[in-house]
Scaffold this motif. Structure first.
Motif, PDB file in Angstrom:
ATOM      1  N   LEU A  15       0.830  -1.187   0.000  1.00  0.00           N
ATOM      2  CA  LEU A  15       0.000   0.000   0.000  1.00  0.00           C
ATOM      3  C   LEU A  15       0.872   1.247   0.000  1.00  0.00           C
ATOM      4  CD1 LEU A  15      -2.496  -1.261   2.726  1.00  0.00           C
ATOM      5  CD2 LEU A  15      -2.793  -1.294   0.254  1.00  0.00           C
ATOM      6  N   ASP A  17       0.594   4.287   1.236  1.00  0.00           N
ATOM      7  CA  ASP A  17       0.729   5.174   2.386  1.00  0.00           C
ATOM      8  C   ASP A  17       1.010   4.410   3.672  1.00  0.00           C
ATOM      9  OD1 ASP A  17      -1.681   3.946   2.466  1.00  0.00           O
ATOM     10  OD2 ASP A  17      -2.822   5.704   3.094  1.00  0.00           O
ATOM     11  N   THR A  18       1.578   3.231   3.535  1.00  0.00           N
ATOM     12  CA  THR A  18       1.853   2.393   4.698  1.00  0.00           C
ATOM     13  C   THR A  18       3.348   2.093   4.760  1.00  0.00           C
ATOM     14  OG1 THR A  18      -0.333   1.394   4.797  1.00  0.00           O
ATOM     15  CG2 THR A  18       1.473   0.095   5.680  1.00  0.00           C
ATOM     16  N   GLU A  21       3.426  -3.320   5.776  1.00  0.00           N
ATOM     17  CA  GLU A  21       2.208  -4.101   5.582  1.00  0.00           C
ATOM     18  C   GLU A  21       2.530  -5.542   5.918  1.00  0.00           C
ATOM     19  OE1 GLU A  21      -1.281  -5.174   2.314  1.00  0.00           O
ATOM     20  OE2 GLU A  21       0.543  -4.159   1.654  1.00  0.00           O
ATOM     21  N   HIS A  42       5.968  -1.209  16.951  1.00  0.00           N
ATOM     22  CA  HIS A  42       5.208   0.011  17.192  1.00  0.00           C
ATOM     23  C   HIS A  42       5.656   0.690  18.479  1.00  0.00           C
ATOM     24  CE1 HIS A  42       1.547   2.605  17.290  1.00  0.00           C
ATOM     25  NE2 HIS A  42       1.731   2.527  15.989  1.00  0.00           N
ATOM     26  N   ARG A  49       3.418   3.713  10.140  1.00  0.00           N
ATOM     27  CA  ARG A  49       2.051   3.324   9.785  1.00  0.00           C
ATOM     28  C   ARG A  49       2.071   1.856   9.376  1.00  0.00           C
ATOM     29  NH1 ARG A  49       1.926   8.028   5.526  1.00  0.00           N
ATOM     30  NH2 ARG A  49       3.937   7.004   5.284  1.00  0.00           N
ATOM     31  N   THR A  51      -0.058  -1.666   8.486  1.00  0.00           N
ATOM     32  CA  THR A  51      -1.330  -2.221   8.042  1.00  0.00           C
ATOM     33  C   THR A  51      -1.256  -3.742   8.134  1.00  0.00           C
ATOM     34  OG1 THR A  51      -1.659  -0.399   6.501  1.00  0.00           O
ATOM     35  CG2 THR A  51      -2.933  -2.403   6.110  1.00  0.00           C
ATOM     36  N   THR A  53      -2.994  -6.997   6.822  1.00  0.00           N
ATOM     37  CA  THR A  53      -3.904  -7.404   5.764  1.00  0.00           C
ATOM     38  C   THR A  53      -4.259  -8.880   5.916  1.00  0.00           C
ATOM     39  OG1 THR A  53      -2.976  -5.775   4.239  1.00  0.00           O
ATOM     40  CG2 THR A  53      -4.168  -7.631   3.258  1.00  0.00           C
ATOM     41  N   TRP A  60      -9.213 -10.128  -2.175  1.00  0.00           N
ATOM     42  CA  TRP A  60      -7.808  -9.803  -1.968  1.00  0.00           C
ATOM     43  C   TRP A  60      -6.968 -10.340  -3.119  1.00  0.00           C
ATOM     44  CZ3 TRP A  60      -3.340 -12.826  -1.011  1.00  0.00           C
ATOM     45  CH2 TRP A  60      -2.208 -12.077  -0.655  1.00  0.00           C
TER      46      TRP A  60
END
Length: 103
Positions: A15, A17-18, A21, A42, A49, A51, A53, A60
């Motif tokens: 992605l 803006d991540t 992932e 984190h 950022r 994500t 999934t 998907w």
């Protein structure tokens, strides 16, 4: 002047803006560990950022290079097929943080 190209072109899987992932599946035994790795990352890199999934979601589409879960994509590049160590995961982003700091 030649000028600078406007906007970033997004290439590769993942992605746009991540930062990280993580592809997981309900049937994947080692994916629970993936989530704990993400929690640890984190804690040390709260600005990232991330994500998660779920590859079992309808519709998907597997990214290029996908062979199974878990799979870690760092800013659209394959970082790890399977779980990395916590050190490897942190080092991936530590390195990029240092690169940004020296610009």
């Amino acid at each position: 002047g030649a000028g600078t190209p406007q906007g970033m072109t997004h290439e590769g899987p993942g992605l746009p803006d991540t930062d990280l992932e993580v592809l997981v599946s309900a049937t994947c035994d080692s994916c629970a560990h993936s989530l704990s790795l993400v929690d640890g990352l984190h804690a040390s890199h709260p600005h990232l950022r991330v994500t998660i999934t779920d590859v079992d979601e309808p519709g998907w589409v597997p990214p290029p290079g996908f062979v199974g879960t878990p799979m870690f994509l760092a800013r659209g590049r394959i970082m790890s097929l399977g779980n990395p160590t916590a050190e490897e995961l942190r080092a991936t982003f530590d390195q990029e943080d240092h690169e940004h700091a020296h610009r």
